[in-house]
Design an enzyme around this catalytic site. Sequence first.
Site, PDB file in Angstrom:
ATOM      1  N   GLY A  45       7.662  84.254  40.884  1.00 34.29           N
ATOM      2  CA  GLY A  45       6.730  84.635  39.829  1.00 34.29           C
ATOM      3  C   GLY A  45       5.822  83.534  39.330  1.00 34.29           C
ATOM      4  N   GLU A  98      12.711  81.007  43.391  1.00 36.36           N
ATOM      5  CA  GLU A  98      12.301  81.602  44.672  1.00 36.36           C
ATOM      6  C   GLU A  98      10.803  81.855  44.692  1.00 36.36           C
ATOM      7  OE1 GLU A  98      16.295  84.432  45.214  1.00 36.36           O
ATOM      8  OE2 GLU A  98      14.455  85.267  44.375  1.00 36.36           O
ATOM      9  N   GLY A 139       7.123  82.400  45.985  1.00 34.39           N
ATOM     10  CA  GLY A 139       6.423  82.766  47.211  1.00 34.39           C
ATOM     11  C   GLY A 139       4.944  82.427  47.073  1.00 34.39           C
ATOM     12  N   ARG A 140       4.292  83.161  46.176  1.00 32.76           N
ATOM     13  CA  ARG A 140       2.848  82.999  46.001  1.00 32.76           C
ATOM     14  C   ARG A 140       2.445  81.555  45.718  1.00 32.76           C
ATOM     15  NH1 ARG A 140      -0.184  87.200  44.453  1.00 32.76           N
ATOM     16  NH2 ARG A 140       1.702  88.175  43.673  1.00 32.76           N
ATOM     17  N   CYS A 188     -14.042 102.494  57.940  1.00 37.51           N
ATOM     18  CA  CYS A 188     -14.830 103.636  57.494  1.00 37.51           C
ATOM     19  C   CYS A 188     -14.203 104.234  56.243  1.00 37.51           C
ATOM     20  CB  CYS A 188     -14.914 104.664  58.601  1.00 37.51           C
ATOM     21  SG  CYS A 188     -15.661 103.987  60.076  1.00 37.51           S
ATOM     22  N   TYR A 215       0.620  86.968  50.350  1.00 39.81           N
ATOM     23  CA  TYR A 215       0.329  88.389  50.156  1.00 39.81           C
ATOM     24  C   TYR A 215      -1.053  88.757  50.697  1.00 39.81           C
ATOM     25  CZ  TYR A 215       4.386  87.726  47.214  1.00 39.81           C
ATOM     26  OH  TYR A 215       5.631  87.380  46.758  1.00 39.81           O
TER      27      TYR A 215
HETATM   28  C1  LIG Z   1       8.771  88.822  45.586  1.00 39.18           C
HETATM   29  C2  LIG Z   1       9.983  88.088  45.195  1.00 39.18           C
HETATM   30  C3  LIG Z   1       9.932  86.695  45.036  1.00 39.18           C
HETATM   31  C4  LIG Z   1       8.664  85.910  45.162  1.00 39.18           C
HETATM   32  O1  LIG Z   1       7.770  86.221  44.139  1.00 39.18           O
HETATM   33  P1  LIG Z   1       6.427  85.375  43.927  1.00 39.18           P
HETATM   34  O2  LIG Z   1       5.739  86.109  42.840  1.00 39.18           O
HETATM   35  O3  LIG Z   1       5.684  85.392  45.212  1.00 39.18           O
HETATM   36  O4  LIG Z   1       6.820  84.003  43.539  1.00 39.18           O
HETATM   37  C5  LIG Z   1      11.108  86.037  44.733  1.00 39.18           C
HETATM   38  N1  LIG Z   1      12.268  86.704  44.577  1.00 39.18           N
HETATM   39  C6  LIG Z   1      12.351  88.052  44.723  1.00 39.18           C
HETATM   40  C7  LIG Z   1      13.644  88.724  44.536  1.00 39.18           C
HETATM   41  C8  LIG Z   1      11.215  88.777  45.036  1.00 39.18           C
HETATM   42  O5  LIG Z   1      11.295  90.117  45.137  1.00 39.18           O
END
Ligand SMILES: *Cc1c(COP(=O)(O)O)cnc(C)c1O
Length: 378
Positions: free
Chosen positions: A221, A251, A253-254, A329, A358
């Site tokens: 997040g 954790e 990601g983004r 299209c 993403y």
């Molecule tokens: C999607 C997700 C993440 C990564 O979220 P980001 O917003 O990309 O940091 C981490 N843990 C869980 C369980 C997720 O579903």
Amino acid sequence: MAELPPHVAAALRRLPAPACAYLYDRSALRAQVARLRSALPRGTTILYAVKANGHPAVVQTLAAECDGLEVASGGELDLAVRAGARRIVFGGPGKTDAELIAAAQAGALLNVESVFELRRLAGLGVRADVCLRVNRDSVAVTGSHAMTGAPTPFGIDENQLGAVFDALPAGLTVTGFHLHAVSNNLDGTAHAAFLRDAISWSAQVAPRYGVTLRVVNAGGGLGVDHTSAASIDLAPLSQVAVPAGVELILEPGRYLAADAGWYAAEVLDLKTTHGRTFAVLRGGTHHFRLPAAWGYSHPFTVLPVDAWDRPYPRPEVAGTPVDAVGELCTPRDVLTRGQHVDALRVGDLLVFGRTGAYGWDISHHDFLRHPPPDFIIL
Ligand SMILES: *Cc1c(COP(=O)(O)O)cnc(C)c1O
């Protein structure tokens, strides 16, 4: 928007026409992990959330740089194992028996999302430490996708924890909680408060159920603003106190992957209809769905390509807003609306920064069966 780094521009200029590519820069991934690590409380575990970008080169790079990987499917688990991840945490609301067995065999720490999943694990003969994913009553955090404190398919309702522990199968030991609750939080102070609250809630709840608390997993997040160069301010996170004996896991990601990716697409046509100017790209939302999915305009940089070898005039516009649209299209194939360009010609490239997370991974690649983009790994 961030300037296009010269090494990225140079690599994009070498693309065969009509140019269309994702470029992932491994040095940018490494730099971002270092930035995050230096901002977090000492000892915090960083697991890259593979769903943000599962390209094997990205996963390998982040497996080496982070403490491990967070995965949410059997496919991601395979990627993580092949990337040599030192730690794997496996979550997700709908795990099959085959996935549970594969995760246990890979030595992954499981985030269990329901009572039934606990029973299935025990039924499969799995004996392991697990974390419970909890959907808490309320969580004071802002962001784009609230996943907790509301009815969702994720995790176990906080109010049902008593029943869960009453029925905890033998062989499974709960060592902590997984409390991922938000996506794309841009407020560092709020995120620090969320982490503190996750830790103190876990410390209060654990003894109630006889749990020796060893893990608090606060999920992902950490946010980046896809419409500007702004990201979450990490400074407040360093002040979060983690009790001795407890591992704080994040954790992201983004935050780790977004700035390491660039999506580039050549302008195939330029036209003005009913007073609006459209740059039609060799590419579109089937490669980069995020702006359509979230309903915003993703900014681009024009990478001019001077060569023009056709015997007919080159279409061009100057000093005007354009809509960057794709080759599909459908009127929804829009990446950007009304961005001002000083000059734009057919054959120039539009380059979309912050597309390493993403981007390709959430897009509907097969719609209209255009060829995929090239993938360039620097
Ligand atoms: C999607 C997700 C993440 C990564 O979220 P980001 O917003 O990309 O940091 C981490 N843990 C869980 C369980 C997720 O579903």
